[in-house]
Design a protein around this motif. Structure first.
Motif, PDB file in Angstrom:
ATOM      1  N   VAL A 163      48.352  28.138  39.903  1.00 18.80           N
ATOM      2  CA  VAL A 163      47.029  28.441  39.377  1.00 18.80           C
ATOM      3  C   VAL A 163      45.941  27.843  40.265  1.00 18.80           C
ATOM      4  N   ARG A 164      46.249  26.721  40.874  1.00 17.53           N
ATOM      5  CA  ARG A 164      45.229  26.081  41.703  1.00 17.53           C
ATOM      6  C   ARG A 164      44.822  27.002  42.856  1.00 17.53           C
ATOM      7  N   GLU A 165      45.807  27.670  43.449  1.00 15.04           N
ATOM      8  CA  GLU A 165      45.485  28.575  44.558  1.00 15.04           C
ATOM      9  C   GLU A 165      44.682  29.778  44.089  1.00 15.04           C
ATOM     10  N   LEU A 166      45.056  30.279  42.929  1.00 13.20           N
ATOM     11  CA  LEU A 166      44.320  31.420  42.385  1.00 13.20           C
ATOM     12  C   LEU A 166      42.866  31.011  42.129  1.00 13.20           C
ATOM     13  N   GLU A 167      42.725  29.848  41.558  1.00 12.05           N
ATOM     14  CA  GLU A 167      41.388  29.330  41.299  1.00 12.05           C
ATOM     15  C   GLU A 167      40.628  29.127  42.608  1.00 12.05           C
ATOM     16  N   GLY A 168      41.326  28.641  43.616  1.00 16.38           N
ATOM     17  CA  GLY A 168      40.717  28.428  44.928  1.00 16.38           C
ATOM     18  C   GLY A 168      40.169  29.730  45.490  1.00 16.38           C
ATOM     19  N   ARG A 204      48.318  35.174  34.623  1.00 16.91           N
ATOM     20  CA  ARG A 204      47.406  34.958  35.759  1.00 16.91           C
ATOM     21  C   ARG A 204      46.115  35.757  35.573  1.00 16.91           C
ATOM     22  N   LEU A 205      46.285  36.962  35.055  1.00 17.52           N
ATOM     23  CA  LEU A 205      45.114  37.803  34.816  1.00 17.52           C
ATOM     24  C   LEU A 205      44.196  37.146  33.780  1.00 17.52           C
ATOM     25  N   ALA A 206      44.799  36.663  32.713  1.00 18.73           N
ATOM     26  CA  ALA A 206      43.998  36.018  31.660  1.00 18.73           C
ATOM     27  C   ALA A 206      43.302  34.777  32.211  1.00 18.73           C
ATOM     28  N   ILE A 207      44.009  34.029  33.041  1.00 16.95           N
ATOM     29  CA  ILE A 207      43.404  32.819  33.610  1.00 16.95           C
ATOM     30  C   ILE A 207      42.219  33.199  34.503  1.00 16.95           C
ATOM     31  N   ALA A 208      42.427  34.202  35.359  1.00 16.92           N
ATOM     32  CA  ALA A 208      41.354  34.613  36.277  1.00 16.92           C
ATOM     33  C   ALA A 208      40.131  35.065  35.484  1.00 16.92           C
ATOM     34  N   ARG A 209      40.365  35.832  34.427  1.00 18.64           N
ATOM     35  CA  ARG A 209      39.225  36.318  33.631  1.00 18.64           C
ATOM     36  C   ARG A 209      38.478  35.161  32.983  1.00 18.64           C
ATOM     37  N   LYS A 210      39.272  34.191  32.504  1.00 20.26           N
ATOM     38  CA  LYS A 210      38.645  33.028  31.861  1.00 20.26           C
ATOM     39  C   LYS A 210      37.775  32.261  32.863  1.00 20.26           C
ATOM     40  N   LYS A 211      38.331  32.049  34.053  1.00 20.41           N
ATOM     41  CA  LYS A 211      37.587  31.285  35.060  1.00 20.41           C
ATOM     42  C   LYS A 211      36.310  32.024  35.455  1.00 20.41           C
ATOM     43  N   LEU A 212      36.400  33.343  35.591  1.00 19.32           N
ATOM     44  CA  LEU A 212      35.209  34.114  35.957  1.00 19.32           C
ATOM     45  C   LEU A 212      34.167  34.035  34.851  1.00 19.32           C
ATOM     46  N   ALA A 213      34.631  34.129  33.614  1.00 24.96           N
ATOM     47  CA  ALA A 213      33.688  34.056  32.497  1.00 24.96           C
ATOM     48  C   ALA A 213      33.004  32.693  32.483  1.00 24.96           C
ATOM     49  N   GLU A 214      33.780  31.633  32.725  1.00 26.21           N
ATOM     50  CA  GLU A 214      33.196  30.291  32.741  1.00 26.21           C
ATOM     51  C   GLU A 214      32.097  30.176  33.789  1.00 26.21           C
ATOM     52  N   LYS A 215      32.349  30.809  34.923  1.00 22.70           N
ATOM     53  CA  LYS A 215      31.362  30.721  36.008  1.00 22.70           C
ATOM     54  C   LYS A 215      30.330  31.832  35.918  1.00 22.70           C
TER      55      LYS A 215
END
Ligand code: ADP
Ligand code: MG
Length: 458
Positions: free
Chosen positions: A322-327, A291-302
């Motif tokens: 993951v959808r909720e985390l992304e939300g 989850r941490l890796a996913i969050a970091r990736k999404k932040l980097a993308e944005k």
């Protein structure tokens, strides 16, 4: 002991420590080639299985083999001694249809294979921006392999797992990667719901034949959310013909579902056994590192920065999907990007309060559990709380009781109240009964997992 008997015994051991999907996928088509000195040589169907067994399952194979043959110290995999890949490859299918080769490869007018409109692929979804963790590595590896060798590795490929865990992302990435590598392939991604609606439309306009023809011309069919087939007999029938034709031609079929084939109600046996006969890979909830890796990736993308303590707070507390985390991340980004200030932890806590997983669990009403159970077993929810002791109601009721105990803070008497004013001893009995059954009933475990997906976190 013959090699065959030895291997059966070893497989028996291995089966105990793996999920059924993993075991079937990786060990179904294996046999022993020879045992010599310290070496155990296994036949496997392809390079993919070889890598996987040697990399991931070497230890467990060794440990199990040593119980019967203590000297074994090395596991080697040999590919193709017994040729098991029954499905003809796409290349050979194309060659078989000699005269048609050109037509087959050249996209039809207005349907350039890479064109978004025809393939339905969304370029946003890529393998490169998919984070691989222990929860999804099997599914990821299978999709990757399918994208590199369409029709040749595992066919069909069936990916299943709960909502928001990355199935669509993986399927779409697979299609995108295929198109890049094999631009001439005719690939189509479609949700089962859309397939069914278009089919219905075609049937009403007497165009069913054309509709199916379009599909059987494909090289790769990717169908998302096949659980939509549940209870739709006519669609199942038509889909089976499309599927069967493609399958026989060795065309790659990739499917996703929110549950394994055996848990899709009223799925025809022939479809079920086809789905189960290929490669099945599950995706489960990601652990905290993933989850941490996913969050970091999404932040980097944005291109948005958040302090570590904030990111950690979010991934620790949003764990259902993951959808909720992304939300939650999107909500924070949208609020602060314009203001151009860094949010504080307190601000983030306040604004994501409703998305925090434990808050949602605490607020879980017994009613939600009853709804999910009734929905799964296709019974009326009033029947669960009724006095009736019909057989088809007993198990669902027991399951509802068990789940209430697991997911709410209710006492046994309170649970009794929630399921129609039952005595607390009845409730305890039901609870223990399920707990006991779960020890050796994999199907029940799958069912519970699926029912829980329905209410946990929503
Ligand atoms: P599903 O189809 O299983 O319901 P999706 O594929 O729609 O789930 O995933 C929900 C969201 O979470 C998507 O935006 C997707 O990009 C993201 N996501 C899920 N898993 C991952 C992952 N492992 N790495 C990166 N993003 C992910
Ligand atoms: Mg999806």
């Amino acid at each position: 002991m013959t090699n065959e008997e030895f291997w059966q015994a070893v497989l028996g051991e291995i089966e105990l420590s793996l999920s059924k999907a993993n075991f079937t996928t990786w060990f179904k088509n294996t046999s022993v080639f020879k045992i010599e000195g310290e070496d155990l040589v296994i036949n496997v169907p392809n390079i993919f299985a070889k890598e996987w067994l040697e990399r991931k399952y070497r230890k467990i194979i060794l440990e199990s083999a040593r119980k019967f043959y203590p000297k074994v110290n090395k596991v080697l995999c040999l590919i193709g001694e017994r040729e098991i890949d029954l499905s003809p490859s796409i290349d050979s299918a194309v060659k078989m249809k000699n005269g048609q080769k050109k037509r087959f490869l050249r996209p039809l007018p207005g349907q350039s294979a890479g064109e978004n409109g025809f393939s339905n692929l969304n370029f946003r979804y890529r393998f490169e921006n998919f984070i691989v963790g222990s929860n999804n590595e099997l599914a990821f590896a299978a999709c990757k392999s399918a994208s590199e060798n369409p029709g040749k590795s595992y066919n069909p490929l069936f990916v299943y797992g709960g909502v928001g865990l990355g199935k669509t992302h993986l399927l779409q990435s697979t299609g995108n990667a295929m198109l890049e590598k094999f631009p001439h392939l005719k690939i189509r991604y479609v949700s089962m719901e859309r397939f069914a609606n278009e089919l219905l439309d075609a049937l009403q306009n007497s165009r069913a034949r054309e509709f199916k023809n379009d599909y059987v011309k494909l090289d790769v069919l990717i169908i998302d959310d096949v659980q939509f087939l549940a209870k739709k007999e006519k669609t199942q029938e038509e889909f089976f013909h499309v599927f069967e034709t493609l399958y026989q031609l060795g065309k790659q079929v990739i499917l996703s579902s929110d549950r394994p084939p055996k848990s899709i109600p009223t799925l025809e046996d022939r479809l079920r056994s086809r789905f189960e006969g290929g490669m099945m890979a599950d995706i489960i909830k990601p652990d905290i590192e993933t989850r941490l890796a996913i969050a970091r990736k999404k932040l980097a993308e944005k291109r948005f920065r958040l302090d570590d303590d904030i990111v950690e707070y979010l991934v620790e507390n949003i764990y259902h999907n993951v959808r909720e985390l992304e939300g939650a991340l999107n909500k924070v980004i949208a609020t602060f990007q314009l203001k151009n200030v860094n949010p504080s932890l307190d601000e983030v806590k306040k604004m994501t309060n409703d998305l925090i997983s434990t808050n949602r669990e605490k607020a879980l009403e017994p009613k939600c559990i009853i709804d999910a159970v009734a929905d799964f077993f296709e019974i009326d929810k009033k029947e669960i709380t009724s006095r009736s002791r019909k057989r088809k109601l007993v198990k669902p009721r027991q399951i509802a009781i068990y789940l209430m105990r697991q997911h709410t803070k209710l006492s046994f008497p309170e649970i009794g109240e929630a399921v129609g004013g039952r005595d607390h001893s009845t409730v305890i009995y039901a609870h223990d009964r399920i707990e006991q059954d779960l020890l050796d009933n994999n199907l029940l475990r799958d069912h519970l997992k699926f029912i829980q997906e329905k209410f946990v976190g929503y």
